[in-house]
Design an enzyme around this catalytic site. Structure first.
Site, PDB file in Angstrom:
ATOM      1  N   PRO A 141       4.125   2.694   3.806  1.00  0.00           N
ATOM      2  CA  PRO A 141       4.778   2.337   2.715  1.00  0.00           C
ATOM      3  C   PRO A 141       3.966   1.863   1.655  1.00  0.00           C
ATOM      4  CG  PRO A 141       6.186   1.611   4.675  1.00  0.00           C
ATOM      5  CD  PRO A 141       4.783   2.194   5.321  1.00  0.00           C
ATOM      6  N   TYR A 142       3.147   0.907   2.014  1.00  0.00           N
ATOM      7  CA  TYR A 142       2.270   0.257   1.291  1.00  0.00           C
ATOM      8  C   TYR A 142       1.413   1.384   0.168  1.00  0.00           C
ATOM      9  CZ  TYR A 142      -2.007  -1.622  -1.304  1.00  0.00           C
ATOM     10  OH  TYR A 142      -3.001  -1.818  -1.949  1.00  0.00           O
ATOM     11  N   GLY A 143       0.827   2.258   1.002  1.00  0.00           N
ATOM     12  CA  GLY A 143       0.273   3.483   0.210  1.00  0.00           C
ATOM     13  C   GLY A 143       1.234   4.196  -0.545  1.00  0.00           C
ATOM     14  N   THR A 145       3.860   2.896  -2.053  1.00  0.00           N
ATOM     15  CA  THR A 145       4.239   2.202  -3.229  1.00  0.00           C
ATOM     16  C   THR A 145       2.998   2.152  -4.406  1.00  0.00           C
ATOM     17  OG1 THR A 145       3.385   0.156  -2.413  1.00  0.00           O
ATOM     18  CG2 THR A 145       5.606   0.607  -2.077  1.00  0.00           C
TER      19      THR A 145
END
Length: 327
Positions: A141-143, A145
């Protein structure tokens, strides 16, 4: 007096960006909620507004009180593992927060943006050198975003003329001064420091990859070089219009996990044979940047070696952990 607003300028990377810009004679204002940053990271003569980019009222006040020329946005939740456990929190801060910031910039007529992105947008690229055209397939999810943030900037560029430069960082470590080191243990360098301080061997997660020594290969970049890339980007945007560009920020050279541990033991004076444990799920064998576009177009180049990076990080670690120095 025209200023650059650095959102997230009291954090680890953000404070280095502020220092680089301030030392180069740029006028800077910092917005930071101090959730991971610290007030002492901001130079005394640089105004610090404590607030979050999700707060429209705070943003309106910043743009009303200062003649903002452009924005450098470094605000984000950045822990990959946490993003898997708390995806909604990461999307709220990294995506919704950035949307709110872009809307405030549009209302204020601010049209220059440097966006802090990440090599995590690439996922597991099966190439020798990662170019900006390498397909993006983020694995967390970080990537996701970070990639959505790039899309938001591109949409703002087409919709209302925002000039945007996205900077995709590779593996960042080091410090410009001991008190500016990253306090968190989130990447290989401080993880090895932590093991050595405890008298334990460093860990290597897998040594059966298709690389020269079987361990993962990464592109490590000194945080001061990351900061100078931001300075180069802001100056490029000042002179150019109609810009929507994405650049990798890395050394352009790979170092294996085993090689980096050897550098760390050499710098620290600790002797410890690493132990090999199981692979971590999702670790690509090799991720190394092609950094020629940013060198060619912005005139930027990395100036610090991996030894510089490790030595500066070690000084900061020992400042907080005096017992870490070998007898």
């Amino acid at each position: 007096m025209k200023v650059w607003l650095v959102a997230g300028g009291a954090g680890y990377i953000g404070s280095h960006v502020v220092k680089a810009m301030y030392d180069a004679g740029e006028n800077v204002v910092v917005l930071d909620d101090l959730s991971t940053g610290a007030e002492h990271n901001v130079p005394d003569r640089v105004p610090l507004i404590v607030g979050n980019i999700l707060d429209e009222h705070t943003l309106a006040g910043v743009f009303e009180d200062h003649q903002v020329e452009g924005v450098v946005n470094l605000v984000a939740r950045t822990q990959v593992g946490e993003s898997v456990e708390l995806p909604l929190a990461h999307y709220h801060q990294n995506v919704e927060g950035f949307r709110v910031l872009l809307a405030a910039m549009q209302r204020a007529g601010v049209r220059k943006l440097v966006y802090s992105s990440s090599a995590s947008v690439y996922g597991m690229p099966d190439v020798d050198l990662v170019t900006e055209d390498t397909p993006c397939a983020p694995m967390s999810p970080y990537g996701q975003t970070k990639l959505i943030g790039e899309w938001l900037g591109e949409a703002a560029h087409h919709a209302f003329g925002m000039d945007v430069i996205n900077l995709r960082y590779f593996n960042v470590a080091g410090a410009a001064a001991p008190h500016m080191t990253d306090k968190r243990v989130l990447n290989l360098v401080p993880m090895v420091f932590e093991k050595l301080t405890a008298g334990l061997p460093p860990e290597i997660f897998g040594d059966d990859y298709s690389t020269p020594d079987g361990t993962c290969v990464r592109d490590y970049i000194h945080v001061a070089d990351i900061a100078s890339a931001h300075l180069a980007a802001t100056r490029f945007l000042r002179e150019q219009h109609g810009v929507a560009r994405t650049f990798n920020v890395g050394q352009g050279r790979g170092l294996s996990v085993r090689e980096l541990i050897e550098v760390i033991t050499m710098v620290t004076g600790h002797t410890a044979e690493p132990v090999v444990t199981a692979r971590r799920p999702g670790d690509p064998a090799k991720v190394v940047a092609d950094a020629t576009p940013i060198q060619r177009e912005l005139g930027w180049t990395a100036r610090h070696s991996v030894v510089d990076m490790v030595a500066s990080a070690w000084q900061g670690w020992c400042l907080r952990h005096p017992e870490a120095r070998p007898a």
